[in-house]
Design a protein around this motif. Sequence first.
Motif, PDB file in Angstrom:
ATOM      1  N   GLU A 179       0.813  -1.223   0.000  1.00  0.00           N
ATOM      2  CA  GLU A 179       0.000   0.000   0.000  1.00  0.00           C
ATOM      3  C   GLU A 179       0.843   1.268   0.000  1.00  0.00           C
ATOM      4  OE1 GLU A 179      -4.046  -0.827   2.352  1.00  0.00           O
ATOM      5  OE2 GLU A 179      -2.270  -1.024   3.609  1.00  0.00           O
ATOM      6  N   ILE A 180       2.184   1.131   0.114  1.00  0.00           N
ATOM      7  CA  ILE A 180       3.007   2.344   0.134  1.00  0.00           C
ATOM      8  C   ILE A 180       4.057   2.279  -0.968  1.00  0.00           C
ATOM      9  CG2 ILE A 180       2.665   2.597   2.624  1.00  0.00           C
ATOM     10  CD1 ILE A 180       5.684   1.950   2.937  1.00  0.00           C
ATOM     11  N   ASN A 181       4.788   3.404  -1.170  1.00  0.00           N
ATOM     12  CA  ASN A 181       5.786   3.502  -2.242  1.00  0.00           C
ATOM     13  C   ASN A 181       6.828   2.403  -2.103  1.00  0.00           C
ATOM     14  OD1 ASN A 181       8.413   4.354  -3.401  1.00  0.00           O
ATOM     15  ND2 ASN A 181       7.188   6.095  -4.088  1.00  0.00           N
ATOM     16  N   ASN A 182       6.943   1.580  -3.131  1.00  0.00           N
ATOM     17  CA  ASN A 182       7.829   0.419  -3.070  1.00  0.00           C
ATOM     18  C   ASN A 182       9.295   0.811  -2.938  1.00  0.00           C
ATOM     19  OD1 ASN A 182       9.387  -1.907  -4.823  1.00  0.00           O
ATOM     20  ND2 ASN A 182       7.871  -2.660  -3.388  1.00  0.00           N
ATOM     21  N   GLY A 183       9.691   1.914  -3.597  1.00  0.00           N
ATOM     22  CA  GLY A 183      11.083   2.352  -3.522  1.00  0.00           C
ATOM     23  C   GLY A 183      11.476   2.720  -2.103  1.00  0.00           C
ATOM     24  N   ASP A 184      10.619   3.463  -1.429  1.00  0.00           N
ATOM     25  CA  ASP A 184      10.886   3.835  -0.039  1.00  0.00           C
ATOM     26  C   ASP A 184      11.010   2.589   0.820  1.00  0.00           C
ATOM     27  OD1 ASP A 184      10.632   6.411  -0.832  1.00  0.00           O
ATOM     28  OD2 ASP A 184       8.662   6.753   0.078  1.00  0.00           O
ATOM     29  N   LEU A 185      10.106   1.644   0.606  1.00  0.00           N
ATOM     30  CA  LEU A 185      10.080   0.452   1.452  1.00  0.00           C
ATOM     31  C   LEU A 185      11.318  -0.416   1.231  1.00  0.00           C
ATOM     32  CD1 LEU A 185       8.195  -0.828   3.533  1.00  0.00           C
ATOM     33  CD2 LEU A 185       7.411  -2.339   1.721  1.00  0.00           C
ATOM     34  N   THR A 186      11.722  -0.555  -0.036  1.00  0.00           N
ATOM     35  CA  THR A 186      12.916  -1.348  -0.341  1.00  0.00           C
ATOM     36  C   THR A 186      14.122  -0.755   0.380  1.00  0.00           C
ATOM     37  OG1 THR A 186      11.997  -1.928  -2.472  1.00  0.00           O
ATOM     38  CG2 THR A 186      14.376  -2.181  -2.226  1.00  0.00           C
ATOM     39  N   LYS A 187      14.259   0.558   0.325  1.00  0.00           N
ATOM     40  CA  LYS A 187      15.386   1.209   0.995  1.00  0.00           C
ATOM     41  C   LYS A 187      15.310   1.022   2.508  1.00  0.00           C
ATOM     42  CE  LYS A 187      17.987   5.316   1.887  1.00  0.00           C
ATOM     43  NZ  LYS A 187      18.470   6.612   1.508  1.00  0.00           N
ATOM     44  N   GLU A 188      14.131   1.241   3.065  1.00  0.00           N
ATOM     45  CA  GLU A 188      14.026   1.170   4.524  1.00  0.00           C
ATOM     46  C   GLU A 188      14.187  -0.259   5.045  1.00  0.00           C
ATOM     47  OE1 GLU A 188      14.264   3.613   6.478  1.00  0.00           O
ATOM     48  OE2 GLU A 188      14.062   5.171   4.968  1.00  0.00           O
ATOM     49  N   THR A 189      13.804  -1.248   4.247  1.00  0.00           N
ATOM     50  CA  THR A 189      13.991  -2.648   4.660  1.00  0.00           C
ATOM     51  C   THR A 189      15.482  -2.968   4.740  1.00  0.00           C
ATOM     52  OG1 THR A 189      11.935  -3.214   3.546  1.00  0.00           O
ATOM     53  CG2 THR A 189      13.396  -5.040   4.086  1.00  0.00           C
ATOM     54  N   LYS A 190      16.218  -2.516   3.729  1.00  0.00           N
ATOM     55  CA  LYS A 190      17.668  -2.762   3.709  1.00  0.00           C
ATOM     56  C   LYS A 190      18.375  -1.956   4.808  1.00  0.00           C
ATOM     57  CE  LYS A 190      21.577  -2.195   0.554  1.00  0.00           C
ATOM     58  NZ  LYS A 190      21.948  -1.705  -0.772  1.00  0.00           N
ATOM     59  N   ALA A 295      25.661   2.896   6.845  1.00  0.00           N
ATOM     60  CA  ALA A 295      25.505   1.442   7.019  1.00  0.00           C
ATOM     61  C   ALA A 295      24.675   0.868   5.878  1.00  0.00           C
ATOM     62  CB  ALA A 295      24.853   1.136   8.363  1.00  0.00           C
ATOM     63  N   TYR A 296      23.598   1.567   5.530  1.00  0.00           N
ATOM     64  CA  TYR A 296      22.741   1.148   4.410  1.00  0.00           C
ATOM     65  C   TYR A 296      23.555   1.045   3.123  1.00  0.00           C
ATOM     66  CZ  TYR A 296      19.746   2.216   0.400  1.00  0.00           C
ATOM     67  OH  TYR A 296      19.168   2.237  -0.845  1.00  0.00           O
ATOM     68  N   GLU A 297      24.399   2.050   2.865  1.00  0.00           N
ATOM     69  CA  GLU A 297      25.178   2.045   1.619  1.00  0.00           C
ATOM     70  C   GLU A 297      26.272   0.985   1.639  1.00  0.00           C
ATOM     71  OE1 GLU A 297      24.610   3.518  -1.093  1.00  0.00           O
ATOM     72  OE2 GLU A 297      23.296   5.195  -0.649  1.00  0.00           O
ATOM     73  N   MET A 298      26.828   0.699   2.803  1.00  0.00           N
ATOM     74  CA  MET A 298      27.992  -0.189   2.873  1.00  0.00           C
ATOM     75  C   MET A 298      27.629  -1.665   2.991  1.00  0.00           C
ATOM     76  SD  MET A 298      30.410   2.164   5.254  1.00  0.00           S
ATOM     77  CE  MET A 298      32.088   2.134   4.631  1.00  0.00           C
ATOM     78  N   LEU A 299      26.365  -1.955   3.328  1.00  0.00           N
ATOM     79  CA  LEU A 299      25.969  -3.349   3.553  1.00  0.00           C
ATOM     80  C   LEU A 299      26.407  -4.267   2.414  1.00  0.00           C
ATOM     81  CD1 LEU A 299      24.344  -5.466   5.228  1.00  0.00           C
ATOM     82  CD2 LEU A 299      22.335  -4.790   3.897  1.00  0.00           C
ATOM     83  N   ASP A 300      26.237  -3.821   1.177  1.00  0.00           N
ATOM     84  CA  ASP A 300      26.560  -4.695   0.039  1.00  0.00           C
ATOM     85  C   ASP A 300      27.726  -4.149  -0.786  1.00  0.00           C
ATOM     86  OD1 ASP A 300      25.274  -2.541  -1.013  1.00  0.00           O
ATOM     87  OD2 ASP A 300      23.635  -3.662  -1.941  1.00  0.00           O
ATOM     88  N   ALA A 301      28.521  -3.240  -0.229  1.00  0.00           N
ATOM     89  CA  ALA A 301      29.662  -2.671  -0.968  1.00  0.00           C
ATOM     90  C   ALA A 301      30.906  -3.528  -0.734  1.00  0.00           C
ATOM     91  CB  ALA A 301      29.918  -1.244  -0.519  1.00  0.00           C
ATOM     92  N   LYS A 302      31.555  -3.906  -1.826  1.00  0.00           N
ATOM     93  CA  LYS A 302      32.765  -4.719  -1.716  1.00  0.00           C
ATOM     94  C   LYS A 302      33.949  -3.886  -1.202  1.00  0.00           C
ATOM     95  CE  LYS A 302      33.272  -7.782  -5.059  1.00  0.00           C
ATOM     96  NZ  LYS A 302      33.571  -8.263  -6.436  1.00  0.00           N
ATOM     97  N   ALA A 303      33.907  -2.585  -1.483  1.00  0.00           N
ATOM     98  CA  ALA A 303      35.059  -1.747  -1.150  1.00  0.00           C
ATOM     99  C   ALA A 303      34.685  -0.586  -0.234  1.00  0.00           C
ATOM    100  CB  ALA A 303      35.672  -1.203  -2.431  1.00  0.00           C
ATOM    101  N   PHE A 304      35.546  -0.371   0.775  1.00  0.00           N
ATOM    102  CA  PHE A 304      35.410   0.792   1.648  1.00  0.00           C
ATOM    103  C   PHE A 304      36.618   1.699   1.383  1.00  0.00           C
ATOM    104  CE2 PHE A 304      33.542  -2.186   5.186  1.00  0.00           C
ATOM    105  CZ  PHE A 304      32.388  -2.362   4.452  1.00  0.00           C
ATOM    106  N   VAL A 305      36.379   2.982   1.211  1.00  0.00           N
ATOM    107  CA  VAL A 305      37.472   3.933   1.006  1.00  0.00           C
ATOM    108  C   VAL A 305      37.308   4.999   2.090  1.00  0.00           C
ATOM    109  CG1 VAL A 305      38.581   5.484  -0.624  1.00  0.00           C
ATOM    110  CG2 VAL A 305      37.418   3.436  -1.473  1.00  0.00           C
ATOM    111  N   ILE A 306      38.230   4.997   3.050  1.00  0.00           N
ATOM    112  CA  ILE A 306      38.042   5.810   4.254  1.00  0.00           C
ATOM    113  C   ILE A 306      39.164   6.839   4.361  1.00  0.00           C
ATOM    114  CG2 ILE A 306      37.713   5.754   6.763  1.00  0.00           C
ATOM    115  CD1 ILE A 306      35.654   4.017   5.323  1.00  0.00           C
ATOM    116  N   GLY A 307      38.786   8.103   4.499  1.00  0.00           N
ATOM    117  CA  GLY A 307      39.788   9.148   4.538  1.00  0.00           C
ATOM    118  C   GLY A 307      39.591  10.126   5.678  1.00  0.00           C
TER     119      GLY A 307
END
Length: 393
Positions: A179-190, A295-307
Amino acid sequence: MSNIVTGNVYAVGVVDWNVRNFHGNTFITKNGATYNSYLVCDKETALIDVVHKNFEEEFINNITKITDPEKINHVILNHLEPDHSGAIEYIAKVCKNAKFYGTAKLKEGLHKYYNIDIEINIVKTGDSINLGETSLTFVEVPMIHWPDSMITYCPEKKVLFSNDAFGQHVSSNKIFADEINNGDLTKETKKYYANILWPLGSIIERKLNDIIKMNLDIEIIAPSHGMIWRKEPLKIIEQYLSWAKNTTTNKAVIVYETMWGSTEKMAREIAGGLSSQGIEVKLFDIASTDFSELAYEMLDAKAFVIGSSTHDNEMLAYIAGFLHFLKGMKPKNRTAIAFGSYGWGGGAVKEIAEELKSFGVEVFACLEAKFKPNKEELQKCYDTAVLFAQKLK
Ligand code: FEO
Protein backbone atom coordinates in the motif's frame (compact mmCIF):
# COMPACT_ATOMS: atom_id res chain seq x y z
CA MET A 1 -4.53 2.44 13.79
CA SER A 2 -6.76 -0.57 14.09
CA ASN A 3 -7.09 -2.65 10.98
CA ILE A 4 -7.86 -6.13 9.81
CA VAL A 5 -4.76 -8.11 8.83
CA THR A 6 -6.77 -11.18 7.87
CA GLY A 7 -9.95 -12.73 9.26
CA ASN A 8 -9.84 -12.46 13.02
CA VAL A 9 -6.35 -10.93 13.17
CA TYR A 10 -6.15 -7.17 13.81
CA ALA A 11 -3.30 -4.65 13.82
CA VAL A 12 -3.55 -2.58 17.01
CA GLY A 13 -0.09 -1.00 17.19
CA VAL A 14 0.88 2.67 17.06
CA VAL A 15 2.73 5.00 14.69
CA ASP A 16 5.65 7.07 16.04
CA TRP A 17 5.64 9.67 13.26
CA ASN A 18 8.30 11.89 14.78
CA VAL A 19 10.98 9.59 16.18
CA ARG A 20 14.30 10.43 14.54
CA ASN A 21 16.85 9.02 17.00
CA PHE A 22 15.93 5.42 17.62
CA HIS A 23 17.33 3.81 20.76
CA GLY A 24 19.84 6.45 21.76
CA ASN A 25 20.93 7.90 18.42
CA THR A 26 22.14 4.54 17.07
CA PHE A 27 19.62 4.53 14.23
CA ILE A 28 18.51 7.77 12.55
CA THR A 29 14.91 7.15 11.54
CA LYS A 30 14.16 9.90 9.03
CA ASN A 31 10.76 8.37 8.26
CA GLY A 32 9.66 7.63 11.82
CA ALA A 33 8.73 4.17 13.04
CA THR A 34 5.86 2.00 14.16
CA TYR A 35 5.47 -0.35 17.10
CA ASN A 36 3.18 -3.05 15.77
CA SER A 37 1.00 -5.26 17.89
CA TYR A 38 -1.63 -7.77 16.85
CA LEU A 39 -4.84 -9.14 18.32
CA VAL A 40 -5.97 -12.64 17.40
CA CYS A 41 -9.64 -12.96 18.38
CA ASP A 42 -11.25 -16.39 18.72
CA LYS A 43 -13.03 -18.14 21.60
CA GLU A 44 -9.99 -16.89 23.45
CA THR A 45 -8.10 -13.73 22.54
CA ALA A 46 -4.35 -13.23 22.28
CA LEU A 47 -2.37 -9.99 22.10
CA ILE A 48 0.98 -10.36 20.31
CA ASP A 49 3.60 -7.87 21.51
CA VAL A 50 3.01 -4.58 23.28
CA VAL A 51 4.41 -1.16 22.35
CA HIS A 52 6.70 1.67 23.44
CA LYS A 53 5.75 3.14 26.81
CA ASN A 54 5.11 6.61 25.28
CA PHE A 55 2.06 5.28 23.46
CA GLU A 56 0.31 3.13 26.04
CA GLU A 57 -2.95 5.11 26.12
CA GLU A 58 -3.30 5.19 22.32
CA PHE A 59 -2.45 1.50 22.29
CA ILE A 60 -5.17 0.55 24.74
CA ASN A 61 -7.65 2.72 22.79
CA ASN A 62 -6.79 0.73 19.64
CA ILE A 63 -7.35 -2.53 21.50
CA THR A 64 -10.62 -1.32 23.00
CA LYS A 65 -12.03 -0.69 19.50
CA ILE A 66 -11.73 -4.45 18.91
CA THR A 67 -12.30 -5.98 22.33
CA ASP A 68 -12.50 -5.29 26.04
CA PRO A 69 -8.90 -5.56 27.34
CA GLU A 70 -10.22 -7.60 30.27
CA LYS A 71 -11.28 -10.26 27.72
CA ILE A 72 -7.68 -10.76 26.53
CA ASN A 73 -6.64 -14.23 27.70
CA HIS A 74 -3.05 -14.34 26.48
CA VAL A 75 -0.29 -11.74 26.01
CA ILE A 76 2.62 -12.97 23.90
CA LEU A 77 5.90 -11.14 24.48
CA ASN A 78 8.10 -12.01 21.51
CA HIS A 79 10.94 -9.69 22.57
CA LEU A 80 12.12 -7.83 25.64
CA GLU A 81 13.53 -4.64 24.06
CA PRO A 82 11.56 -1.62 25.38
CA ASP A 83 10.14 -0.65 21.97
CA HIS A 84 8.10 -3.87 22.27
CA SER A 85 7.72 -4.25 26.03
CA GLY A 86 7.68 -0.66 27.37
CA ALA A 87 3.91 -0.61 27.93
CA ILE A 88 3.93 -3.91 29.83
CA GLU A 89 3.22 -2.44 33.27
CA TYR A 90 0.16 -0.63 31.89
CA ILE A 91 -1.00 -3.67 29.92
CA ALA A 92 -0.59 -5.92 32.96
CA LYS A 93 -2.95 -3.60 34.86
CA VAL A 94 -5.66 -3.36 32.21
CA CYS A 95 -5.49 -6.92 30.86
CA LYS A 96 -6.39 -8.27 34.28
CA ASN A 97 -7.25 -11.77 33.14
CA ALA A 98 -4.35 -12.45 30.79
CA LYS A 99 -1.57 -14.99 31.03
CA PHE A 100 1.83 -13.83 29.77
CA TYR A 101 4.23 -15.83 27.57
CA GLY A 102 7.85 -15.44 26.54
CA THR A 103 11.20 -17.22 26.46
CA ALA A 104 13.25 -17.94 29.59
CA LYS A 105 15.61 -15.10 28.69
CA LEU A 106 12.69 -12.72 28.26
CA LYS A 107 11.49 -13.61 31.74
CA GLU A 108 14.95 -12.94 33.17
CA GLY A 109 15.22 -9.54 31.48
CA LEU A 110 11.63 -8.42 32.04
CA HIS A 111 11.87 -8.64 35.79
CA LYS A 112 15.12 -6.68 35.74
CA TYR A 113 13.76 -3.98 33.41
CA TYR A 114 10.40 -3.49 35.07
CA ASN A 115 9.24 -3.51 38.62
CA ILE A 116 6.28 -5.78 37.94
CA ASP A 117 5.10 -8.96 39.50
CA ILE A 118 3.62 -10.91 36.60
CA GLU A 119 4.07 -14.60 35.99
CA ILE A 120 5.72 -15.33 32.65
CA ASN A 121 4.85 -18.72 31.18
CA ILE A 122 8.12 -19.82 29.62
CA VAL A 123 7.73 -21.22 26.10
CA LYS A 124 10.15 -23.01 23.76
CA THR A 125 10.20 -23.81 20.06
CA GLY A 126 7.20 -25.98 19.19
CA ASP A 127 5.06 -24.98 22.17
CA SER A 128 1.64 -23.66 21.27
CA ILE A 129 -1.58 -22.31 22.70
CA ASN A 130 -5.07 -22.98 21.40
CA LEU A 131 -7.51 -20.09 21.01
CA GLY A 132 -10.45 -22.11 19.57
CA GLU A 133 -10.41 -22.42 15.79
CA THR A 134 -6.95 -20.84 15.70
CA SER A 135 -3.70 -21.54 17.52
CA LEU A 136 -0.33 -19.91 18.04
CA THR A 137 2.99 -21.75 17.87
CA PHE A 138 6.25 -20.31 19.17
CA VAL A 139 9.69 -20.49 17.56
CA GLU A 140 12.74 -19.22 19.43
CA VAL A 141 14.99 -17.01 17.27
CA PRO A 142 17.80 -15.99 19.61
CA MET A 143 19.79 -12.96 18.38
CA ILE A 144 17.10 -11.85 15.93
CA HIS A 145 17.52 -9.48 17.48
CA TRP A 146 18.31 -10.21 21.16
CA PRO A 147 18.95 -13.52 22.95
CA ASP A 148 15.35 -13.55 24.21
CA SER A 149 13.69 -13.14 20.81
CA MET A 150 11.04 -15.45 19.41
CA ILE A 151 8.48 -15.39 16.62
CA THR A 152 4.89 -16.59 16.73
CA TYR A 153 3.14 -18.51 13.96
CA CYS A 154 -0.59 -18.93 13.40
CA PRO A 155 -0.98 -22.01 11.14
CA GLU A 156 -4.72 -21.63 10.56
CA LYS A 157 -4.32 -18.04 9.26
CA LYS A 158 -0.84 -18.70 7.80
CA VAL A 159 0.52 -15.59 9.53
CA LEU A 160 4.06 -15.32 10.88
CA PHE A 161 4.36 -12.65 13.58
CA SER A 162 8.07 -12.05 13.10
CA ASN A 163 8.76 -9.28 15.64
CA ASP A 164 12.01 -7.45 14.70
CA ALA A 165 12.77 -9.71 11.72
CA PHE A 166 11.65 -8.33 8.33
CA GLY A 167 10.75 -4.94 9.82
CA GLN A 168 11.39 -1.46 8.50
CA HIS A 169 11.42 1.95 10.16
CA VAL A 170 8.72 3.80 8.27
CA SER A 171 5.58 5.49 9.48
CA SER A 172 2.31 5.26 7.62
CA ASN A 173 -1.42 5.12 8.23
CA LYS A 174 -1.41 2.05 5.95
CA ILE A 175 -0.45 -1.38 7.27
CA PHE A 176 0.49 -3.43 4.18
CA ALA A 177 3.76 -3.17 2.25
CA ASP A 178 1.90 -3.13 -1.08
CA GLU A 179 0.00 0.00 0.00
CA ILE A 180 3.01 2.34 0.13
CA ASN A 181 5.79 3.50 -2.24
CA ASN A 182 7.83 0.42 -3.07
CA GLY A 183 11.08 2.35 -3.52
CA ASP A 184 10.89 3.84 -0.04
CA LEU A 185 10.08 0.45 1.45
CA THR A 186 12.92 -1.35 -0.34
CA LYS A 187 15.39 1.21 0.99
CA GLU A 188 14.03 1.17 4.52
CA THR A 189 13.99 -2.65 4.66
CA LYS A 190 17.67 -2.76 3.71
CA LYS A 191 18.54 0.12 6.03
CA TYR A 192 16.84 -1.66 8.91
CA TYR A 193 18.76 -4.87 8.21
CA ALA A 194 22.07 -2.97 7.91
CA ASN A 195 21.64 -1.08 11.14
CA ILE A 196 20.00 -3.73 13.31
CA LEU A 197 21.01 -7.13 11.98
CA TRP A 198 24.20 -6.86 9.87
CA PRO A 199 26.53 -8.15 12.62
CA LEU A 200 24.33 -11.22 13.15
CA GLY A 201 24.46 -12.63 9.61
CA SER A 202 25.75 -16.12 10.37
CA ILE A 203 23.19 -16.63 13.14
CA ILE A 204 20.39 -15.27 10.94
CA GLU A 205 21.36 -17.55 8.04
CA ARG A 206 21.34 -20.61 10.29
CA LYS A 207 18.05 -19.75 11.98
CA LEU A 208 16.26 -18.86 8.74
CA ASN A 209 17.35 -22.17 7.24
CA ASP A 210 15.96 -23.94 10.35
CA ILE A 211 12.66 -22.12 9.82
CA ILE A 212 12.61 -23.00 6.11
CA LYS A 213 13.05 -26.68 7.05
CA MET A 214 9.96 -26.41 9.29
CA ASN A 215 7.89 -25.94 6.07
CA LEU A 216 5.61 -23.38 7.63
CA ASP A 217 2.85 -22.36 5.25
CA ILE A 218 3.25 -18.56 5.29
CA GLU A 219 0.92 -16.18 3.46
CA ILE A 220 1.51 -13.10 5.61
CA ILE A 221 4.57 -11.89 7.51
CA ALA A 222 3.57 -9.39 10.17
CA PRO A 223 6.62 -7.76 11.75
CA SER A 224 6.61 -5.51 14.79
CA HIS A 225 8.03 -2.53 12.87
CA GLY A 226 6.65 -1.06 9.68
CA MET A 227 4.59 -2.66 6.99
CA ILE A 228 3.06 -6.15 6.74
CA TRP A 229 4.21 -8.39 3.86
CA ARG A 230 1.21 -10.09 2.18
CA LYS A 231 2.37 -10.21 -1.49
CA GLU A 232 5.11 -12.78 -2.09
CA PRO A 233 6.11 -12.78 1.59
CA LEU A 234 8.82 -15.40 1.04
CA LYS A 235 10.82 -12.91 -1.04
CA ILE A 236 11.80 -11.00 2.07
CA ILE A 237 13.15 -14.23 3.60
CA GLU A 238 15.26 -14.81 0.45
CA GLN A 239 16.52 -11.23 0.65
CA TYR A 240 17.52 -11.69 4.30
CA LEU A 241 19.42 -14.87 3.40
CA SER A 242 21.37 -12.95 0.76
CA TRP A 243 22.30 -10.15 3.18
CA ALA A 244 23.14 -12.69 5.89
CA LYS A 245 25.70 -14.26 3.56
CA ASN A 246 27.47 -10.86 3.29
CA THR A 247 26.79 -10.81 -0.45
CA THR A 248 28.54 -7.81 -2.03
CA THR A 249 28.53 -6.02 -5.39
CA ASN A 250 31.19 -4.06 -7.31
CA LYS A 251 30.43 -0.95 -5.32
CA ALA A 252 32.78 1.36 -3.42
CA VAL A 253 31.66 3.64 -0.62
CA ILE A 254 33.98 6.58 0.02
CA VAL A 255 33.61 8.22 3.43
CA TYR A 256 35.88 11.04 4.53
CA GLU A 257 36.29 13.90 6.94
CA THR A 258 38.21 16.95 5.78
CA MET A 259 39.55 20.10 7.49
CA TRP A 260 40.62 22.38 4.61
CA GLY A 261 39.43 20.42 1.58
CA SER A 262 42.64 18.51 0.73
CA THR A 263 41.30 15.13 1.83
CA GLU A 264 38.14 15.89 -0.12
CA LYS A 265 40.19 16.52 -3.30
CA MET A 266 41.80 13.11 -2.84
CA ALA A 267 38.37 11.51 -2.30
CA ARG A 268 37.05 12.94 -5.56
CA GLU A 269 40.12 11.78 -7.48
CA ILE A 270 39.77 8.24 -6.08
CA ALA A 271 36.10 8.32 -7.08
CA GLY A 272 37.15 9.26 -10.62
CA GLY A 273 39.59 6.36 -10.88
CA LEU A 274 37.03 3.85 -9.62
CA SER A 275 34.31 5.23 -11.90
CA SER A 276 36.59 4.97 -14.95
CA GLN A 277 36.58 1.20 -14.42
CA GLY A 278 32.83 0.87 -14.10
CA ILE A 279 32.67 0.53 -10.32
CA GLU A 280 29.56 1.98 -8.68
CA VAL A 281 30.76 4.76 -6.39
CA LYS A 282 29.04 6.56 -3.51
CA LEU A 283 30.90 9.45 -1.87
CA PHE A 284 30.06 10.96 1.51
CA ASP A 285 31.47 13.77 3.60
CA ILE A 286 30.76 12.43 7.07
CA ALA A 287 30.01 15.97 8.27
CA SER A 288 26.73 15.86 6.35
CA THR A 289 25.80 12.15 6.51
CA ASP A 290 24.51 10.06 9.40
CA PHE A 291 25.97 6.68 10.28
CA SER A 292 22.67 4.87 9.57
CA GLU A 293 22.70 6.02 5.95
CA LEU A 294 26.33 4.89 5.61
CA ALA A 295 25.50 1.44 7.02
CA TYR A 296 22.74 1.15 4.41
CA GLU A 297 25.18 2.04 1.62
CA MET A 298 27.99 -0.19 2.87
CA LEU A 299 25.97 -3.35 3.55
CA ASP A 300 26.56 -4.70 0.04
CA ALA A 301 29.66 -2.67 -0.97
CA LYS A 302 32.77 -4.72 -1.72
CA ALA A 303 35.06 -1.75 -1.15
CA PHE A 304 35.41 0.79 1.65
CA VAL A 305 37.47 3.93 1.01
CA ILE A 306 38.04 5.81 4.25
CA GLY A 307 39.79 9.15 4.54
CA SER A 308 40.65 11.75 7.14
CA SER A 309 42.84 14.76 7.59
CA THR A 310 45.35 14.42 10.42
CA HIS A 311 44.70 16.43 13.57
CA ASP A 312 47.03 16.15 16.56
CA ASN A 313 48.66 13.13 14.84
CA GLU A 314 45.35 11.29 14.74
CA MET A 315 42.34 10.82 12.47
CA LEU A 316 39.46 13.23 13.01
CA ALA A 317 36.84 12.41 15.59
CA TYR A 318 33.79 11.67 13.42
CA ILE A 319 35.75 9.24 11.26
CA ALA A 320 37.14 7.60 14.40
CA GLY A 321 33.59 7.22 15.73
CA PHE A 322 32.38 5.90 12.41
CA LEU A 323 35.10 3.24 12.25
CA HIS A 324 34.10 2.18 15.77
CA PHE A 325 30.50 1.89 14.54
CA LEU A 326 31.57 -0.02 11.41
CA LYS A 327 33.66 -2.45 13.47
CA GLY A 328 30.49 -3.38 15.36
CA MET A 329 28.86 -4.37 12.07
CA LYS A 330 31.49 -7.13 11.64
CA PRO A 331 31.72 -6.71 7.84
CA LYS A 332 33.21 -9.69 6.00
CA ASN A 333 35.15 -10.01 2.73
CA ARG A 334 35.79 -6.29 2.22
CA THR A 335 38.81 -4.45 0.84
CA ALA A 336 39.79 -0.84 1.49
CA ILE A 337 41.89 2.19 0.72
CA ALA A 338 42.90 4.50 3.58
CA PHE A 339 43.73 8.05 2.59
CA GLY A 340 44.11 11.61 3.82
CA SER A 341 46.15 14.77 3.99
CA TYR A 342 48.32 16.09 6.79
CA GLY A 343 50.11 19.30 7.71
CA TRP A 344 53.21 19.25 9.83
CA GLY A 345 52.95 15.62 10.95
CA GLY A 346 50.91 12.66 9.69
CA GLY A 347 49.16 9.86 11.56
CA ALA A 348 45.55 9.60 10.39
CA VAL A 349 46.06 7.30 7.40
CA LYS A 350 48.15 4.78 9.35
CA GLU A 351 45.56 4.85 12.13
CA ILE A 352 42.67 4.27 9.69
CA ALA A 353 44.50 1.36 8.05
CA GLU A 354 45.28 -0.28 11.39
CA GLU A 355 41.69 0.12 12.56
CA LEU A 356 40.30 -1.41 9.35
CA LYS A 357 42.68 -4.37 9.60
CA SER A 358 41.72 -4.88 13.26
CA PHE A 359 38.24 -5.97 12.15
CA GLY A 360 39.27 -8.01 9.18
CA VAL A 361 39.16 -5.53 6.31
CA GLU A 362 42.02 -5.99 3.83
CA VAL A 363 43.81 -2.70 3.12
CA PHE A 364 44.80 -2.48 -0.54
CA ALA A 365 46.64 0.85 -0.33
CA CYS A 366 47.34 3.91 1.81
CA LEU A 367 47.44 7.33 0.15
CA GLU A 368 48.79 10.45 1.78
CA ALA A 369 49.37 14.05 0.70
CA LYS A 370 51.20 16.78 2.58
CA PHE A 371 49.27 20.06 2.95
CA LYS A 372 47.45 20.17 -0.40
CA PRO A 373 47.67 17.33 -2.94
CA ASN A 374 49.61 18.42 -6.03
CA LYS A 375 49.08 17.15 -9.55
CA GLU A 376 51.30 14.10 -9.06
CA GLU A 377 49.66 13.16 -5.76
CA LEU A 378 46.20 13.47 -7.28
CA GLN A 379 47.33 11.34 -10.22
CA LYS A 380 48.53 8.72 -7.75
CA CYS A 381 45.08 8.71 -6.10
CA TYR A 382 43.48 8.19 -9.51
CA ASP A 383 45.92 5.48 -10.65
CA THR A 384 45.71 3.59 -7.36
CA ALA A 385 41.93 3.67 -7.61
CA VAL A 386 42.15 2.21 -11.14
CA LEU A 387 44.30 -0.67 -9.85
CA PHE A 388 41.95 -1.13 -6.90
CA ALA A 389 38.97 -1.30 -9.26
CA GLN A 390 40.70 -3.96 -11.36
CA LYS A 391 41.29 -6.03 -8.21
CA LEU A 392 37.64 -5.66 -7.18
CA LYS A 393 36.47 -6.96 -10.55
FE1 FEO B 1 12.41 -3.55 17.80
FE2 FEO B 1 15.05 -5.41 19.14
O1 FEO B 1 13.59 -4.21 19.13
